[in-house]
Design a protein around this motif. Sequence first.
Motif, PDB file in Angstrom:
ATOM      1  N   LEU A 166      38.585 -54.651   2.987  1.00  0.00           N
ATOM      2  CA  LEU A 166      39.061 -53.841   4.119  1.00  0.00           C
ATOM      3  C   LEU A 166      39.550 -54.723   5.252  1.00  0.00           C
ATOM      4  CD1 LEU A 166      36.632 -50.815   4.616  1.00  0.00           C
ATOM      5  CD2 LEU A 166      39.088 -50.746   4.189  1.00  0.00           C
ATOM      6  N   SER A 167      38.795 -55.774   5.516  1.00  0.00           N
ATOM      7  CA  SER A 167      39.191 -56.697   6.576  1.00  0.00           C
ATOM      8  C   SER A 167      40.556 -57.305   6.285  1.00  0.00           C
ATOM      9  CB  SER A 167      38.137 -57.795   6.714  1.00  0.00           C
ATOM     10  OG  SER A 167      38.500 -58.717   7.717  1.00  0.00           O
ATOM     11  N   ASP A 168      40.765 -57.670   5.039  1.00  0.00           N
ATOM     12  CA  ASP A 168      42.045 -58.258   4.663  1.00  0.00           C
ATOM     13  C   ASP A 168      43.179 -57.230   4.732  1.00  0.00           C
ATOM     14  OD1 ASP A 168      40.747 -60.627   4.234  1.00  0.00           O
ATOM     15  OD2 ASP A 168      40.624 -60.408   2.056  1.00  0.00           O
ATOM     16  N   LEU A 169      42.916 -56.034   4.207  1.00  0.00           N
ATOM     17  CA  LEU A 169      43.968 -55.015   4.136  1.00  0.00           C
ATOM     18  C   LEU A 169      44.409 -54.533   5.509  1.00  0.00           C
ATOM     19  CD1 LEU A 169      42.739 -52.809   1.140  1.00  0.00           C
ATOM     20  CD2 LEU A 169      44.720 -54.332   1.182  1.00  0.00           C
ATOM     21  N   THR A 170      43.478 -54.469   6.441  1.00  0.00           N
ATOM     22  CA  THR A 170      43.784 -53.901   7.759  1.00  0.00           C
ATOM     23  C   THR A 170      44.074 -54.964   8.803  1.00  0.00           C
ATOM     24  OG1 THR A 170      41.416 -53.813   8.279  1.00  0.00           O
ATOM     25  CG2 THR A 170      42.408 -51.841   7.321  1.00  0.00           C
ATOM     26  N   ALA A 297      39.266 -50.060  11.170  1.00  0.00           N
ATOM     27  CA  ALA A 297      38.675 -49.648   9.895  1.00  0.00           C
ATOM     28  C   ALA A 297      37.184 -49.398  10.079  1.00  0.00           C
ATOM     29  CB  ALA A 297      38.921 -50.700   8.817  1.00  0.00           C
ATOM     30  N   LEU A 298      36.635 -48.656   9.125  1.00  0.00           N
ATOM     31  CA  LEU A 298      35.226 -48.267   9.186  1.00  0.00           C
ATOM     32  C   LEU A 298      34.647 -48.272   7.778  1.00  0.00           C
ATOM     33  CD1 LEU A 298      32.736 -46.848  10.635  1.00  0.00           C
ATOM     34  CD2 LEU A 298      33.881 -44.687  10.074  1.00  0.00           C
ATOM     35  N   ALA A 299      33.442 -48.810   7.642  1.00  0.00           N
ATOM     36  CA  ALA A 299      32.681 -48.718   6.392  1.00  0.00           C
ATOM     37  C   ALA A 299      31.250 -48.405   6.782  1.00  0.00           C
ATOM     38  CB  ALA A 299      32.754 -50.025   5.604  1.00  0.00           C
ATOM     39  N   LEU A 448      36.106 -34.324   6.838  1.00  0.00           N
ATOM     40  CA  LEU A 448      36.997 -33.337   7.449  1.00  0.00           C
ATOM     41  C   LEU A 448      37.251 -33.648   8.918  1.00  0.00           C
ATOM     42  CD1 LEU A 448      35.525 -30.143   5.768  1.00  0.00           C
ATOM     43  CD2 LEU A 448      37.859 -30.995   5.491  1.00  0.00           C
ATOM     44  N   TYR A 449      36.217 -34.121   9.606  1.00  0.00           N
ATOM     45  CA  TYR A 449      36.377 -34.517  11.017  1.00  0.00           C
ATOM     46  C   TYR A 449      37.429 -35.609  11.152  1.00  0.00           C
ATOM     47  CZ  TYR A 449      35.219 -37.145  15.286  1.00  0.00           C
ATOM     48  OH  TYR A 449      35.284 -37.828  16.472  1.00  0.00           O
ATOM     49  N   LEU A 450      37.332 -36.637  10.315  1.00  0.00           N
ATOM     50  CA  LEU A 450      38.308 -37.727  10.389  1.00  0.00           C
ATOM     51  C   LEU A 450      39.695 -37.259   9.994  1.00  0.00           C
ATOM     52  CD1 LEU A 450      36.147 -40.629   8.907  1.00  0.00           C
ATOM     53  CD2 LEU A 450      36.868 -40.355  11.285  1.00  0.00           C
ATOM     54  N   GLN A 451      39.740 -36.369   9.011  1.00  0.00           N
ATOM     55  CA  GLN A 451      41.047 -35.857   8.580  1.00  0.00           C
ATOM     56  C   GLN A 451      41.683 -35.002   9.675  1.00  0.00           C
ATOM     57  OE1 GLN A 451      40.749 -34.246   4.657  1.00  0.00           O
ATOM     58  NE2 GLN A 451      42.863 -34.771   4.180  1.00  0.00           N
ATOM     59  N   GLU A 452      40.871 -34.257  10.403  1.00  0.00           N
ATOM     60  CA  GLU A 452      41.396 -33.471  11.524  1.00  0.00           C
ATOM     61  C   GLU A 452      41.929 -34.353  12.643  1.00  0.00           C
ATOM     62  OE1 GLU A 452      38.339 -29.664  10.881  1.00  0.00           O
ATOM     63  OE2 GLU A 452      38.037 -31.065  12.538  1.00  0.00           O
ATOM     64  N   GLN A 453      41.400 -35.592  12.724  1.00  0.00           N
ATOM     65  CA  GLN A 453      41.896 -36.535  13.723  1.00  0.00           C
ATOM     66  C   GLN A 453      43.132 -37.294  13.239  1.00  0.00           C
ATOM     67  OE1 GLN A 453      40.083 -36.546  16.671  1.00  0.00           O
ATOM     68  NE2 GLN A 453      38.905 -34.964  15.636  1.00  0.00           N
ATOM     69  N   GLY A 454      43.518 -37.051  11.975  1.00  0.00           N
ATOM     70  CA  GLY A 454      44.705 -37.685  11.437  1.00  0.00           C
ATOM     71  C   GLY A 454      44.467 -39.013  10.753  1.00  0.00           C
ATOM     72  N   PHE A 455      43.210 -39.279  10.351  1.00  0.00           N
ATOM     73  CA  PHE A 455      42.881 -40.566   9.736  1.00  0.00           C
ATOM     74  C   PHE A 455      42.623 -40.409   8.245  1.00  0.00           C
ATOM     75  CE2 PHE A 455      41.089 -41.000  14.156  1.00  0.00           C
ATOM     76  CZ  PHE A 455      42.137 -41.755  14.642  1.00  0.00           C
ATOM     77  N   HIS A 456      42.770 -41.519   7.532  1.00  0.00           N
ATOM     78  CA  HIS A 456      42.516 -41.560   6.099  1.00  0.00           C
ATOM     79  C   HIS A 456      41.057 -41.931   5.860  1.00  0.00           C
ATOM     80  CE1 HIS A 456      46.898 -41.530   5.286  1.00  0.00           C
ATOM     81  NE2 HIS A 456      46.957 -42.265   6.378  1.00  0.00           N
ATOM     82  N   SER A 457      40.371 -41.191   5.028  1.00  0.00           N
ATOM     83  CA  SER A 457      38.964 -41.494   4.748  1.00  0.00           C
ATOM     84  C   SER A 457      38.612 -41.066   3.334  1.00  0.00           C
ATOM     85  CB  SER A 457      38.045 -40.792   5.751  1.00  0.00           C
ATOM     86  OG  SER A 457      38.191 -39.385   5.679  1.00  0.00           O
ATOM     87  N   GLU A 458      37.659 -41.781   2.752  1.00  0.00           N
ATOM     88  CA  GLU A 458      37.166 -41.474   1.415  1.00  0.00           C
ATOM     89  C   GLU A 458      35.683 -41.806   1.344  1.00  0.00           C
ATOM     90  OE1 GLU A 458      38.619 -40.006  -0.997  1.00  0.00           O
ATOM     91  OE2 GLU A 458      40.776 -40.315  -0.853  1.00  0.00           O
ATOM     92  N   LEU A 459      35.033 -41.287   0.314  1.00  0.00           N
ATOM     93  CA  LEU A 459      33.644 -41.608   0.029  1.00  0.00           C
ATOM     94  C   LEU A 459      33.560 -42.241  -1.350  1.00  0.00           C
ATOM     95  CD1 LEU A 459      31.616 -38.476   1.200  1.00  0.00           C
ATOM     96  CD2 LEU A 459      31.222 -40.806   1.977  1.00  0.00           C
ATOM     97  N   VAL A 475      34.505 -44.745   3.979  1.00  0.00           N
ATOM     98  CA  VAL A 475      35.502 -45.748   4.361  1.00  0.00           C
ATOM     99  C   VAL A 475      36.668 -45.041   5.024  1.00  0.00           C
ATOM    100  CG1 VAL A 475      37.059 -47.536   3.527  1.00  0.00           C
ATOM    101  CG2 VAL A 475      34.827 -47.260   2.476  1.00  0.00           C
ATOM    102  N   ALA A 476      37.094 -45.560   6.168  1.00  0.00           N
ATOM    103  CA  ALA A 476      38.216 -44.949   6.876  1.00  0.00           C
ATOM    104  C   ALA A 476      39.109 -46.036   7.450  1.00  0.00           C
ATOM    105  CB  ALA A 476      37.704 -44.034   8.000  1.00  0.00           C
ATOM    106  N   THR A 477      40.399 -45.758   7.492  1.00  0.00           N
ATOM    107  CA  THR A 477      41.366 -46.664   8.106  1.00  0.00           C
ATOM    108  C   THR A 477      42.362 -45.835   8.900  1.00  0.00           C
ATOM    109  OG1 THR A 477      42.959 -46.612   6.283  1.00  0.00           O
ATOM    110  CG2 THR A 477      41.183 -48.249   6.146  1.00  0.00           C
ATOM    111  N   LYS A 478      43.097 -46.518   9.747  1.00  0.00           N
ATOM    112  CA  LYS A 478      44.126 -45.835  10.525  1.00  0.00           C
ATOM    113  C   LYS A 478      45.495 -45.997   9.881  1.00  0.00           C
ATOM    114  CE  LYS A 478      41.484 -45.861  14.761  1.00  0.00           C
ATOM    115  NZ  LYS A 478      41.270 -46.383  16.123  1.00  0.00           N
ATOM    116  N   GLY A 479      45.473 -46.481   8.641  1.00  0.00           N
ATOM    117  CA  GLY A 479      46.661 -46.545   7.810  1.00  0.00           C
ATOM    118  C   GLY A 479      46.249 -46.166   6.411  1.00  0.00           C
TER     119      GLY A 479
END
Length: 493
Positions: A166-170, A297-299, A448-459, A475-479
Amino acid sequence: MPGVSARGLSHEERRQLAVNLTRVLSLYRSILDAYIIEFFTDSLWGTLPCSWQEALDGLNPPQLATLLLGMPGDGEVVRYRSVWPLTLLALKSTAYALAFNRTPGFQTPSEFLENPSQSSRLTAPFRKHVRPKKQHEIRRLGEAPGIKNQWPRDLCSLLFQLVKKLSDLTGCTQVVDVGSGQGHLSRFMSLGLGLKVKSIEGDQRLVERAQHLDQELLQALEKEEKRNPQVVQIGSRRSPHHVVQWVDPRTRCEELLLPLEDSPQGGARLLLTGLHACGDLSVALLRHFSCCPEVEALASVGCCYMKLSDPGGYPLSQWVATLPGYELSYRLREGACHALEEYAQRLQKAGPGLRTHCYRAALETVIRHAQPKLRRPGVQGIPRVHELKIEEYVQRGLQRVGLDPQLPLNLAALRAHQAQENRVVAFFSLALLLAPLVETLILLDRLLYLQEQGFHSELLPIFSPELSPRNLVLVATKGPLGQAFSVLESEDS
């Protein structure tokens, strides 16, 4: 245990899953809301449909693990001894179908095959003072190629582990480990992976302990480097930067966002992580990610759902807040923290330790008789319960709650309660079967909260559930998340 994959669900599929979960939880709320220690005082067995009682009555613990929880022993053939009612089979199927799949892409952590107390994927200095569970967690959450610092030349040909990738990708220049405790994850990321890490913990004693362990590890690594400089290369790596700071989920934490001294001009690009961030701390991570432009990014792996503020910690999404039956009581959230896989293993072994719930429920009847207003008092751990007679347990329990241990006891009633031990275990197993649905709703609400804010997230299930029950990392990113999840498809990556 089968379940729905948390990955790749569309926004509408996530919303529909939330609808289904709230409906099911409303239907079976009486089971989830019950306290097992009130099994006798509240006649919990009698609250089950008669057909369920007939199907479950008399089942021994291994049969409950196999037939009800769906976790048979090795090589065991599943055989029902009677025809179960369709309503009970529907409950079982629904619990399997709607819960997030918690099984990672590996079955048994290969790192513990040689020694169950030491991960073979971590060198000795990184294992010191770290329990096997935590060894597995930090290795899976933070691992990069070259587990033992044998760095390969062609990095692109290997699958990085999550935080490093994640650190590398973002393009993140700094990792912030929130709720870092004794700093095991921070230490591995900084001294093991070479990342710039800020470690935030509210307990001064834990921070002092973390700093001591940092120095101890540095000394050990320096000795290793002198002995084998071709393998161990510390180079310019440094210890994590420790900060004593409580993080309030309701307010912006400026310390969390401050760059380290050697960060590039223009501010740091931050990756927030929290390994089992307790209660509202995981919510604080989500809110800082969504509100602070510095965070890329978030993990996060959450835990202790019963400590979530109500309201404030759940629900977070607008969608879940509109659903009938979305409310989750303290009892439901506490139940979601139990270890289903570990309990199933205990059932298969059918050890005497399973009688603890029955003994405690019997003690509750004596407490209520002696002092009716005293309900569910905390009973400090009574050692070696399995070796005690039920009356001995009750006497010790009375003393621990401040009542006279010499109160006259109805031994016949206590023996009758003890004879229902398997019923107590069966009812508790029912609640455990449903508990993953509660965790699924809480984590789905965060997606759903992150998706409502317009961010990409997965579990993603990242840890072995037998070692670490709270094993779903958000895991969430702003891209776009891109290839971030392909890094954890196999244990040997």
